[in-house]
Design a protein around this motif. Structure first.
Motif, mmCIF file in Angstrom:
data_model
loop_
_atom_site.group_PDB
_atom_site.id
_atom_site.type_symbol
_atom_site.label_atom_id
_atom_site.label_comp_id
_atom_site.label_asym_id
_atom_site.label_seq_id
_atom_site.Cartn_x
_atom_site.Cartn_y
_atom_site.Cartn_z
ATOM 1 N N ALA A 89 0.850 -1.200 0.000
ATOM 2 C CA ALA A 89 0.000 0.000 0.000
ATOM 3 C C ALA A 89 0.882 1.244 0.000
ATOM 4 C CB ALA A 89 -0.924 0.015 1.218
ATOM 5 N N ASP A 90 0.558 2.186 -0.856
ATOM 6 C CA ASP A 90 1.227 3.495 -0.875
ATOM 7 C C ASP A 90 2.722 3.380 -1.134
ATOM 8 O OD1 ASP A 90 -1.056 5.303 -0.083
ATOM 9 O OD2 ASP A 90 -1.048 3.927 1.612
ATOM 10 N N VAL A 91 3.109 2.506 -2.037
ATOM 11 C CA VAL A 91 4.516 2.334 -2.382
ATOM 12 C C VAL A 91 4.821 2.896 -3.766
ATOM 13 C CG1 VAL A 91 6.258 0.581 -2.940
ATOM 14 C CG2 VAL A 91 4.906 0.374 -0.853
ATOM 15 N N LEU A 92 3.831 3.015 -4.625
ATOM 16 C CA LEU A 92 4.065 3.407 -6.014
ATOM 17 C C LEU A 92 4.030 4.923 -6.225
ATOM 18 C CD1 LEU A 92 1.978 0.654 -7.826
ATOM 19 C CD2 LEU A 92 4.370 0.603 -7.110
ATOM 20 N N TYR A 93 4.041 5.704 -5.135
ATOM 21 C CA TYR A 93 4.080 7.167 -5.260
ATOM 22 C C TYR A 93 5.334 7.599 -6.022
ATOM 23 C CZ TYR A 93 7.374 6.580 -1.447
ATOM 24 O OH TYR A 93 8.432 6.170 -0.684
ATOM 25 N N ASP A 94 6.388 6.801 -5.941
ATOM 26 C CA ASP A 94 7.618 7.051 -6.696
ATOM 27 C C ASP A 94 7.644 6.069 -7.867
ATOM 28 O OD1 ASP A 94 10.165 7.308 -7.717
ATOM 29 O OD2 ASP A 94 11.157 7.303 -5.758
ATOM 30 N N ARG A 95 7.598 6.605 -9.081
ATOM 31 C CA ARG A 95 7.535 5.728 -10.251
ATOM 32 C C ARG A 95 8.767 4.838 -10.386
ATOM 33 N NH1 ARG A 95 3.214 6.866 -13.388
ATOM 34 N NH2 ARG A 95 4.041 5.569 -15.072
ATOM 35 N N ALA A 96 9.835 5.207 -9.707
ATOM 36 C CA ALA A 96 11.018 4.356 -9.707
ATOM 37 C C ALA A 96 10.747 3.021 -9.019
ATOM 38 C CB ALA A 96 12.182 5.070 -9.024
#
Length: 219
Positions: free
Chosen positions: A150-157
């Motif tokens: 959850a809430d890990v893909l805020y950084d597209r890297a």
């Protein structure tokens, strides 16, 4: 119950007048140690902003996707009942705590940040549950039935991690409100959920719409 001293001290280093408070999460039977939003109703100084951006205390918030995933597991415990689960990028530990309360056999809270693991421990204690802890996802054996994210893909890297989740678990559930062009051959959206970040950061309305994606490892 008194706020955990290690976490309170870390928060004060970032924001001198910040305080942790035990907060009930709406729509759940969970509570977390979160930054006291009522005590922070002011503008941050330039130095505070610099420190927050350099070392943000993710663990002191319950982000919308984490709250949405926790609610979803409470309503659909079959996803975790009797299973070995890893909560990736655990932060406050909210998803892992929800999983163990929904009947998971074992939950490992995994996060690179030692303060996040400390927060997960404190929040597990607050909710009367026991988790296990890991600072290195790739050191874990391929033994999990389900990886929660959850809430890990805020950084597209972080998008390449979508493949890696299935290297340690047979299935993955990913909750995200940030990526609008989410595309991956193994993941499909199974639900649209509604939640908000606590304390309220006055985020755009779009970030309250949480997509839940599911993937299963190919045979």
């Amino acid at each position: 119950m008194k706020a955990p001293q290690q976490l309170q001290d870390a928060l004060v280093e970032l924001l001198g007048d910040a305080r942790l408070a035990s907060c009930a999460l709406p729509g759940t039977d969970l509570a977390l140690w979160l930054i006291d939003g009522e005590n922070m109703d002011r503008a941050f100084s330039p130095e505070e902003t610099r420190r927050i951006l350099h070392e943000p205390p993710y663990w002191s918030f319950c982000w919308a996707s984490g709250l949405a995933l926790a609610r979803y597991l409470a309503e659909h415990p079959q996803w975790v009942e009797g299973k070995r689960v890893l909560d990736f990028g655990a932060g406050s530990g909210v998803a892992g705590i929800a999983a163990i309360k929904a009947g998971a056999r074992e939950v490992v809270a995994c996060d690179l940040d030692p303060l996040a693991l400390a927060a997960s421990r404190a929040n597990a204690l607050l909710n009367g549950v026991e988790l296990k802890y890991s600072a290195d996802f790739f050191a874990e054996a391929d033994r999990f039935d389900l990886i929660l994210v959850a809430d890990v893909l805020y950084d597209r890297a972080n998008l390449p991690l979508l493949d890696q989740f299935l290297s340690r678990g047979r299935e993955a559930l990913v909750a995200d409100s940030r990526v609008r062009d989410f595309q991956h051959p193994l993941y499909r959206r199974i639900e649209m959920l509604e939640a908000m970040t606590l304390p309220d950061l006055a985020e755009p309305e779009e970030f309250r719409h949480v997509s839940l994606y599911h993937a299963r490892r190919r045979p």
